[in-house]
Design a protein around this motif. Structure first.
Motif, mmCIF file in Angstrom:
data_model
loop_
_atom_site.group_PDB
_atom_site.id
_atom_site.type_symbol
_atom_site.label_atom_id
_atom_site.label_comp_id
_atom_site.label_asym_id
_atom_site.label_seq_id
_atom_site.Cartn_x
_atom_site.Cartn_y
_atom_site.Cartn_z
ATOM 1 N N VAL A 268 14.149 -15.129 22.905
ATOM 2 C CA VAL A 268 13.697 -16.451 22.480
ATOM 3 C C VAL A 268 14.510 -16.983 21.312
ATOM 4 O O VAL A 268 14.391 -18.155 20.938
ATOM 5 C CB VAL A 268 12.200 -16.425 22.091
ATOM 6 N N ALA A 269 15.350 -16.130 20.734
ATOM 7 C CA ALA A 269 16.239 -16.538 19.653
ATOM 8 C C ALA A 269 17.454 -15.615 19.701
ATOM 9 O O ALA A 269 17.420 -14.548 20.321
ATOM 10 C CB ALA A 269 15.542 -16.437 18.294
ATOM 11 N N GLU A 273 19.842 -15.209 14.487
ATOM 12 C CA GLU A 273 18.643 -15.923 14.015
ATOM 13 C C GLU A 273 17.534 -14.938 13.660
ATOM 14 O O GLU A 273 16.817 -15.127 12.669
ATOM 15 C CB GLU A 273 18.156 -16.888 15.098
ATOM 16 N N ASP A 316 11.461 -25.242 13.924
ATOM 17 C CA ASP A 316 12.025 -25.155 15.281
ATOM 18 C C ASP A 316 12.037 -23.713 15.773
ATOM 19 O O ASP A 316 11.646 -23.437 16.927
ATOM 20 C CB ASP A 316 13.449 -25.712 15.276
ATOM 21 N N LEU A 317 12.450 -22.779 14.920
ATOM 22 C CA LEU A 317 12.508 -21.378 15.324
ATOM 23 C C LEU A 317 11.116 -20.837 15.622
ATOM 24 O O LEU A 317 10.900 -20.148 16.627
ATOM 25 C CB LEU A 317 13.182 -20.545 14.227
ATOM 26 N N ARG A 320 9.793 -22.050 18.944
ATOM 27 C CA ARG A 320 10.385 -21.351 20.094
ATOM 28 C C ARG A 320 9.757 -19.977 20.315
ATOM 29 O O ARG A 320 9.736 -19.478 21.442
ATOM 30 C CB ARG A 320 11.889 -21.199 19.890
ATOM 31 N N THR A 321 9.265 -19.356 19.258
ATOM 32 C CA THR A 321 8.742 -17.991 19.381
ATOM 33 C C THR A 321 7.221 -17.933 19.517
ATOM 34 O O THR A 321 6.678 -16.873 19.823
ATOM 35 C CB THR A 321 9.156 -17.160 18.154
ATOM 36 N N ARG A 323 4.799 -18.985 21.649
ATOM 37 C CA ARG A 323 4.104 -18.602 22.873
ATOM 38 C C ARG A 323 4.265 -17.109 23.160
ATOM 39 O O ARG A 323 3.299 -16.407 23.471
ATOM 40 C CB ARG A 323 4.611 -19.431 24.063
#
Length: 350
Positions: A268-269, A273, A316-317, A320-321, A323
């Motif tokens: 997811v990253a 990151e 934003d990060l 993305r993580t 869920r």
């Protein structure tokens, strides 16, 4: 204001402000990337111009932003003995001055390999940490003496109580004839310099350790905990423990940026990151496993390119993580016994 009231008030204030952003913003970074300490610096360990360093709490020590995790030095199927030594030497030559280890890692082989790597003057270039599992004075002292022998040193800079993962662990450490009794004696004898604890199971257990320490008027120099892109969403050490540790003046050491390997496998990253997320927090150091030279190069790149995230980048990060992180499935150290070595070997507790 009484000490406990002050700590509670400070912790609540940090939490309300957002520990990760407000506390980090309060840290002033020099042009060389080294965080300026608030107290006197007494560290004599060399520094490298391409590495970033931060103060280790109130100890006066300056440590590299990343440290070499000890488990991976002898992880089954990983580096050979010779490769592990080359990795440690390359890490030190590139400015990493912190070596992590533990009495129980790979049956002691991780400490043996690190001890070999630190021969011939390399020991003087690092801040050396290891951990013990013993909860009784007898077992703790026995394990410490074994660690000193394997690491080929007359003192360990930081000794941490390992796997504080049960609610009764703090009480056992602080009990009469408990592990702390032996560790304090070892500190008086010059065998160790600083004392901390580590665990990965639950923020509530970490907080209980602080409460028990407060009741005994004891100050931990360091605390180690999982801090990563997933932790922020599930049973979060970042949200619950980090502010309390900062209020105590206890250095925070992050670990498990990749979840060995369940977080990185989620994709997811990017790995960079994932490495840089905890660097954005008010931690002293991030411990990460390094079993191949390309992994070391990746870690060094993450440090050299690191700049604090903007609020928008952080949001934003985390979006993305969110869920994937919500169920804890990528943080098996919290939800299963997959990482619990003392659960599988309770005799190590003594």
């Amino acid at each position: 204001m009484e000490r406990r009231s002050f700590i509670k008030a400070t912790a609540l204030g940090l939490a309300a402000a957002g520990a990760s952003s407000a506390a980090f913003a309060a840290i002033e970074t020099s042009q060389g990337g080294a965080v300026k300490p608030t107290g006197p610096v007494t560290s004599k360990i060399p520094q490298h111009p391409d590495m970033k360093y931060r103060p280790l709490g109130t100890t006066g020590e300056m440590v590299s932003l990343i440290g070499v995790g000890g488990f991976h030095l002898a992880k089954p199927g990983g580096a050979t003995n010779a490769e592990a030594i080359r990795i440690v030497h390359a890490a030190i030559d590139n400015g990493i001055n912190f070596c992590d280890n533990c009495w129980d890692y790979n049956g002691g082989e991780s400490e043996v390999r690190l001890g070999r790597a630190l021969e011939h003057g390399w020991r003087d270039r690092v801040f050396l940490m290891t951990k013990i599992d013993g909860r009784t004075a007898k077992s703790a002292m026995h394990q410490l003496e074994q660690s000193l022998s394997r690491l080929q040193t007359d003192h360990i800079d930081l000794l941490q109580f390992h796997e504080i993962i049960r609610m009764d662990d703090p009480g056992r450490v602080f009990a009469p004839h408990g592990a702390l009794e032996a560790v304090l004696k070892a500190r008086e004898q010059g065998k160790i310099r600083y004392i901390g604890f580590t665990g990965h199971k639950s923020p509530a257990i970490h907080l209980h350790m602080f409460t028990v320490a407060d009741a005994h008027n004891f100050h931990f120099d360091t605390v180690q905990m999982p801090l990563n892109v997933m932790d922020a969403h599930f049973e979060s050490f970042e949200k619950q423990v980090l502010p309390v540790a900062l209020a105590h003046g206890t250095a925070v050491m992050g670990m498990k940026p990749f979840g060995d390997p369940f977080i990185v496998d989620s994709k997811v990253a990017s790995p960079i990151e994932m490495l840089q997320y905890p660097m954005n927090l008010p931690i002293s150091i991030e411990i990460t496993g390094i079993d191949k030279m390309p992994i070391l190069h990746q870690d060094l790149q993450a440090v050299r390119t690191f700049v604090p995230m903007t609020p928008e980048q952080r949001a934003d990060l985390l979006a993305r993580t969110a869920r994937v992180a919500s169920t804890g499935k990528t943080e098996k150290y919290k939800t299963t016994h997959h990482f619990d070595s003392t659960f599988k070997n309770p005799q190590w507790l003594g």
